[in-house]
Scaffold this motif. Structure first.
Motif, mmCIF file in Angstrom:
data_model
loop_
_atom_site.group_PDB
_atom_site.id
_atom_site.type_symbol
_atom_site.label_atom_id
_atom_site.label_comp_id
_atom_site.label_asym_id
_atom_site.label_seq_id
_atom_site.Cartn_x
_atom_site.Cartn_y
_atom_site.Cartn_z
ATOM 1 N N THR A 85 6.357 21.684 -23.524
ATOM 2 C CA THR A 85 7.315 21.716 -22.277
ATOM 3 C C THR A 85 8.655 22.384 -22.882
ATOM 4 O O THR A 85 9.235 23.041 -21.963
ATOM 5 N N TYR A 110 10.717 28.964 -10.745
ATOM 6 C CA TYR A 110 10.239 28.178 -11.804
ATOM 7 C C TYR A 110 10.247 26.463 -11.455
ATOM 8 O O TYR A 110 9.856 25.860 -12.293
ATOM 9 N N PRO A 113 7.608 23.837 -9.054
ATOM 10 C CA PRO A 113 6.741 22.895 -9.228
ATOM 11 C C PRO A 113 7.210 21.265 -9.442
ATOM 12 O O PRO A 113 6.449 20.273 -9.198
ATOM 13 N N TRP A 125 -4.356 20.497 -8.669
ATOM 14 C CA TRP A 125 -4.894 20.987 -9.745
ATOM 15 C C TRP A 125 -6.298 20.620 -10.182
ATOM 16 O O TRP A 125 -7.008 21.596 -10.574
ATOM 17 N N ILE A 162 -1.905 21.403 -19.416
ATOM 18 C CA ILE A 162 -1.328 22.634 -18.607
ATOM 19 C C ILE A 162 -0.558 22.141 -17.467
ATOM 20 O O ILE A 162 0.339 22.500 -17.012
ATOM 21 N N VAL A 163 -1.237 20.840 -16.697
ATOM 22 C CA VAL A 163 -0.444 20.381 -15.714
ATOM 23 C C VAL A 163 0.867 19.964 -15.904
ATOM 24 O O VAL A 163 2.034 20.155 -14.973
ATOM 25 N N TRP A 166 3.155 22.842 -16.910
ATOM 26 C CA TRP A 166 3.816 23.587 -15.781
ATOM 27 C C TRP A 166 4.650 22.649 -14.736
ATOM 28 O O TRP A 166 5.487 23.175 -13.825
ATOM 29 N N HIS A 167 4.421 21.345 -14.486
ATOM 30 C CA HIS A 167 5.492 20.788 -13.920
ATOM 31 C C HIS A 167 6.623 20.551 -14.320
ATOM 32 O O HIS A 167 7.612 20.317 -13.595
#
Length: 293
Positions: A85, A110, A113, A125, A162-163, A166-167
């Protein structure tokens, strides 16, 4: 003089007392009640509460293999999630600190999310991993999209990673942008004139000067990752076979599903102390690397 001090004291009391009252009711009172309940066998419903002393803590630390497994899963998840992250957030911030015509638009894209809530994000997701990736896999025949993302222990771990990244990367990006904006341009120009390349400038000038920002970002991401619950609950529900169960979800299950509130609060306090120690060490280590202009 005495009248002035009395007036100032009254003003402070009027302005501070509502905040102190609400903080006591919402934060401090539940915390101390939780400490008390951790030494009892209360099930969260019954009127009778039996004092059991350190029995709950002994059970958690020596007999509860699910809690120990969930703790190590959370530790592994936190280690990987914090690194990825921050790396992604810093990379985006570094790129979007340049003079680009579309940088404001890209910053917004960006950051979006982070606006989505954890539960909603998990359900979205879940559909992507189960339905979206499967459809793309049939069309492209790429192995990445044909993986059972929520079906095995390893893939479920990386699905959560991944989530989470991404968040959270967009929010961390904004903080890093604020730090990069405050780096003196004349230092970078002087280093460039002296023949330093981009990598040397980044390593020797930019990163040391934004260490306070790095301290904040590491602290935030460590806290987010350790406390992860809503994403875990909505995306994997701790599965398959509790292999991706976070500590927060284990505590929730113990207290509100198994109705062992005393045992659940004991787990919560152990978790609280562990996270406090880890974040204190992190802040202490990164504070030492901060420099002053």
């Amino acid at each position: 003089m005495r009248k002035s001090m009395s007036s100032e004291w009254m003003q402070q009391t009027v302005f501070l007392s509502p905040a102190v009252l609400f903080y006591t009711i919402i934060i401090m009172l539940p915390f101390f009640l939780g400490v008390y309940y951790s030494f009892t066998d209360w099930n969260g419903v019954a009127d009778s509460i039996r004092w059991v002393g350190l029995s709950n803590y002994q059970t958690v630390l020596t007999k509860d293999t699910n809690f120990i497994h969930s703790f190590w899963f959370t530790a592994r998840f936190t280690f990987v999630a914090v690194i990825l992250t921050n790396l992604l957030g810093f990379a985006l911030a570094y790129f979007l600190s340049k003079s680009l015509k579309t940088r404001n638009l890209l910053r917004t894209v960006y950051f979006i999310p982070n606006v989505l809530g954890g539960l909603l994000l998990g359900f979205i997701w879940q559909f992507i991993f189960v339905q979206g990736f499967a459809a793309i896999g049939k069309l492209t025949n790429l192995g990445f999209f044909n993986l059972p993302w929520l079906g095995t222990e390893d893939t479920a771990f990386w699905a959560l990673i991944i989530v989470f990244v991404w968040h959270g990367a967009g929010y961390i990006m904004v903080i890093y942008i604020a730090g990069l904006t405050n780096v003196p341009k004349d230092l970078i120009e002087a280093a460039t004139i002296d023949g330093a390349n981009s990598a040397q400038i980044l390593r020797s000038i930019i990163i040391p000067l934004i260490m306070p920002v790095i301290t904040i970002c590491l602290f935030l991401t460590i806290a987010w990752a350790f406390k992860m619950f809503d994403l875990n609950f909505s995306l994997t529900k701790g599965g398959p076979y509790n292999s991706s169960e976070s500590v927060a979800m284990n505590i929730y299950t113990e207290a509100f599903v198994n109705n062992r509130y005393g045992l659940g609060t004991a787990k919560a306090l152990i978790f609280f102390m562990a996270v406090s120690i880890i974040t204190a060490i992190q802040v202490s280590m990164t504070k030492k690397r901060e420099v002053d202009l």
